[in-house]
Design an enzyme around this catalytic site. Sequence first.
Site, PDB file in Angstrom:
ATOM      1  N   ASP A  24       1.023  -0.981   0.037  1.00  0.00           N
ATOM      2  CA  ASP A  24       0.354  -0.197   0.043  1.00  0.00           C
ATOM      3  C   ASP A  24       1.093   1.131   0.008  1.00  0.00           C
ATOM      4  O   ASP A  24       1.768   1.183   0.151  1.00  0.00           O
ATOM      5  CB  ASP A  24      -0.603   0.070   1.065  1.00  0.00           C
ATOM      6  CG  ASP A  24      -1.720   1.046   0.896  1.00  0.00           C
ATOM      7  OD1 ASP A  24      -2.761   1.169   0.551  1.00  0.00           O
ATOM      8  OD2 ASP A  24      -1.882   1.872   2.194  1.00  0.00           O
ATOM      9  N   ASP A  33      -4.033  -1.845   5.119  1.00  0.00           N
ATOM     10  CA  ASP A  33      -4.695  -1.137   6.679  1.00  0.00           C
ATOM     11  C   ASP A  33      -6.294  -1.573   6.717  1.00  0.00           C
ATOM     12  O   ASP A  33      -6.323  -1.155   7.331  1.00  0.00           O
ATOM     13  CB  ASP A  33      -4.024   0.393   6.220  1.00  0.00           C
ATOM     14  CG  ASP A  33      -4.632   0.886   5.577  1.00  0.00           C
ATOM     15  OD1 ASP A  33      -5.037   0.334   4.658  1.00  0.00           O
ATOM     16  OD2 ASP A  33      -4.179   2.302   5.734  1.00  0.00           O
ATOM     17  N   ASP A  58      -8.230  -4.363   1.845  1.00  0.00           N
ATOM     18  CA  ASP A  58      -7.120  -5.206   1.858  1.00  0.00           C
ATOM     19  C   ASP A  58      -7.413  -6.664   2.076  1.00  0.00           C
ATOM     20  O   ASP A  58      -6.523  -6.787   2.384  1.00  0.00           O
ATOM     21  CB  ASP A  58      -6.202  -4.908   2.364  1.00  0.00           C
ATOM     22  CG  ASP A  58      -5.980  -2.873   1.639  1.00  0.00           C
ATOM     23  OD1 ASP A  58      -6.266  -2.955   0.379  1.00  0.00           O
ATOM     24  OD2 ASP A  58      -5.793  -2.549   3.101  1.00  0.00           O
TER      25      ASP A  58
END
Length: 914
Positions: free
Chosen positions: A346, A650, A654
């Site tokens: 990410d 997070d 995800d």
Amino acid sequence: MTKDSRPVHAGDPFPSSSQPPTRWHTLSRSQVEEMLQTGTRGLTEAEAARRLGVYGPNRLAPPKRRGPLLRLLMQFHNILLYVMMGAALITALLGHWVDTGVLMAAVIINAIIGFIQEGKAESALDAIRGMLSPHAMVVRDGVRREIDAGELVPGDLVVLASGDRVPADLRLASVKELRVEEAALTGESLPVEKTTATVAADAPLGDRHGMAYSGTLVVYGQASGIVVRTGAATELGKINQMLADIRSLTTPLLRQVDRFGHALALTILALSAATFVLGTLWRGHAPADMFMMVVALAASAIPEGLPAIMTVTLALGVQRMARRNAIIRRLPAVETLGSVTVICSDKTGTLTRNEMTVQKVVCAGHVFDVGGVGYAPVGDLSVDGRIIDPEHYPALAMAIRAGVLCNDARLCEEDDLWRIEGDPTEGALLVLGGKTGFSQHLGDEAWPRLDSIPFESQHRFMATWHRDSDDMPWIFTKGAPERIFDMCSAQWGADGEEPLDIDTWRRMATNVAAQGLRLLALACKRAAPQGESLDFADVDAGFVLLALVGIIDPPREEAIRAVGDCHHAGIRVKMITGDHAETARAIGAQLSIGVGKPALTGAEVAVMDDATLREVAMEVDVFARASPEHKLRLVQALQEHGQVVAMTGDGVNDAPALKRADVGVAMGMKGTEAAKEASDMVLADDNFATIATAVREGRAVYDNLKKFILFMLPTNGGEALVVIAAILFELILPLTAAQVLWINMVTSSTLGLALAFEPAERGIMNRPPRPPGEALLSGFFVWRVLMVSVLMMTGALGLFLYELDKGTSIETARTMAVNAVVAAEMFYLVNSRFILAPARLSGNRYVLLAIAACIPLQLAFTHLPLMQGIFGSDDLTLLEWAKVLGAGLLVFCVAEAEKFIIRRTPLAARLHHA
């Protein structure tokens, strides 16, 4: 009417499989009201009750759980344990209770260790259900009231206010300054401004500004919306279903050990059967006696201590990683990190600081670069690499002043840490002021605020009215460049006010935006409001354009280094983010990710078939505006290409990809509970550099496991060869089954445990990742195992036969054989610390401690009456102990000579590289 038998119409939130889902973000409020047969008075109570029966409650189905008893029983589902339990059953039938007890103790110990290792049950689905709002403010029969959110149905009119969690998927009907935190679903780093406007059918989730999604958080403003999807049909529900459908993959090490265990078990069974047949039919031994010999052979060949040592080695890796801010949730993930070939990361907060920072200020005639990152007000301003004093540039100085004064955020310092209270973008302007000496406190004193027009999404600007130290009035404004451009008729140049060159400003705005920076424009007007307070009429025109400010969440310095380390170690790093493509590409370039390559958007991923995506996923390194489905498909595509994938994230969006990845890595500081529960590892500091450190530890753990196996197998092999030789040559059995299990479970495990503490070897991050399909034992390892096995067999069997020939009792000769094997293990442990390098004692004090712990165990085995009664051992004299040590030294000297020879051959370079 049941849910399955209900009629389906065009506006059905739950269409049949043959009907495409309704794209609510493309429909106007009136269209939605018509399709769902609702209005400004909401549904009637009777209609809501009817629809609840049709669509079911607004809840997510609980996951199926495996009970603790079944989890415990599954620990016995291991082919090596089946062999041991079979041997224990037959020894019990023959009345050899000591052998039965020792065998079953080994089985039970390994099962308990496995049960503990499995850890707590998967609870990611619980975490997602916990995101659902428990209550909702709804309008029914024209009356506003609060109900249980589980009773919401499509067509309900829901009212939202700041601080509310959105209870279902809503098509917004009216909004007032609504901003929704959608990071958990979309990965968008800042709250999203909502409107009631329709958007294109193919707009990604993060761009559907007329929708509010279940589980997201209202951070500002008010709104009303029509429920269009509930329960499993919501975007949150889809993620929940994706998560439930994903089967967690086993790790490369467990796959290797499983293959190794099957091959070893089949080999042991075949060898045992062949030995039994030869002993009974060829040598004429009684079947009962022959079976006890075969049990001893099987016990000698099975590495009983392997599961326990694997667990301990992995647990030690967990402790080391925890000290580096990497919290491991599932033990096998420790080693899997060492075999990772691709890290999908990410962007926000992981590769970047999650602290918006001004990087460029564009004034008429100059472009200023701003140094420093994060919220600490430290950094210089420069032009073409030359540090400048802002006071020498009037337009720049006034722009900085405008950014600090026209601002509602607060910059605070606590315990030497700087943080922002309020909008992060406004905070970046305060930090810029601090870097140039114009603080917020100074501005409030010298330029007090008299009135303001707060930022509103429909106006896209903020304005404030001030008086300077000379009591002169000023109006400052900041906002979207195109909006501020319309309010300006002049620009502030080197010689003061001059005509506005709008084409140049628009070109500069395009150039800066192309670098992935968020843009704000700043302007001022030396005038007072027409009335007693600041009004929109006062800001329509007449402003002087001061500057464009380029703001970005900058990459972490340590992340830049860590990405370089990963590339050096042969690991590809890919960025998968919900942010915009330009921003992702700009950050990627600063991190050396995807340089010179295009960024792929989620919309482009959606139209690719699986085969195309497999090829593209290996070539492209930056993926933007990615939805949960896109992230999951990308991870699967990389895995199907033979990659071992680590995925960071997070948000709830995800969670499916985190669960599917070989190693799911969640953020500990800003990560959702759903992401943490779906992951294998949690980063306590949300820092990508911690992943690189964890990869290094993972490689060290795998090295240590290989060293243990290289240490353990010759012990088992030597014992097996002793038993086989005794059977084939009609010798008395040198080792009983109980004595073999003593060696394997007590001494081998005690000694082998020391290898779990070996530090990482030099250059461990200079190697490429090991191939995922690599066998646990290479050809060289097989040679080493055979060589040392023969040496141990020679020492133990030779000593046993020599003592029998001298007339020594069978108990004493067997005791010497057992101690000869253990002495050889002690010396070989020192050999095993380094596969090719010369043996040494320094660098791992646990080797000496393990040997020191093993010596009293062997003394007890040899001399304690209780142990003599259980294992049939006998006392030894000092001379006999000296002979035992000589057998051990034989193994040590030959093994070191073999290393010396191999180090001088081309094979050494290949082995070191591997």
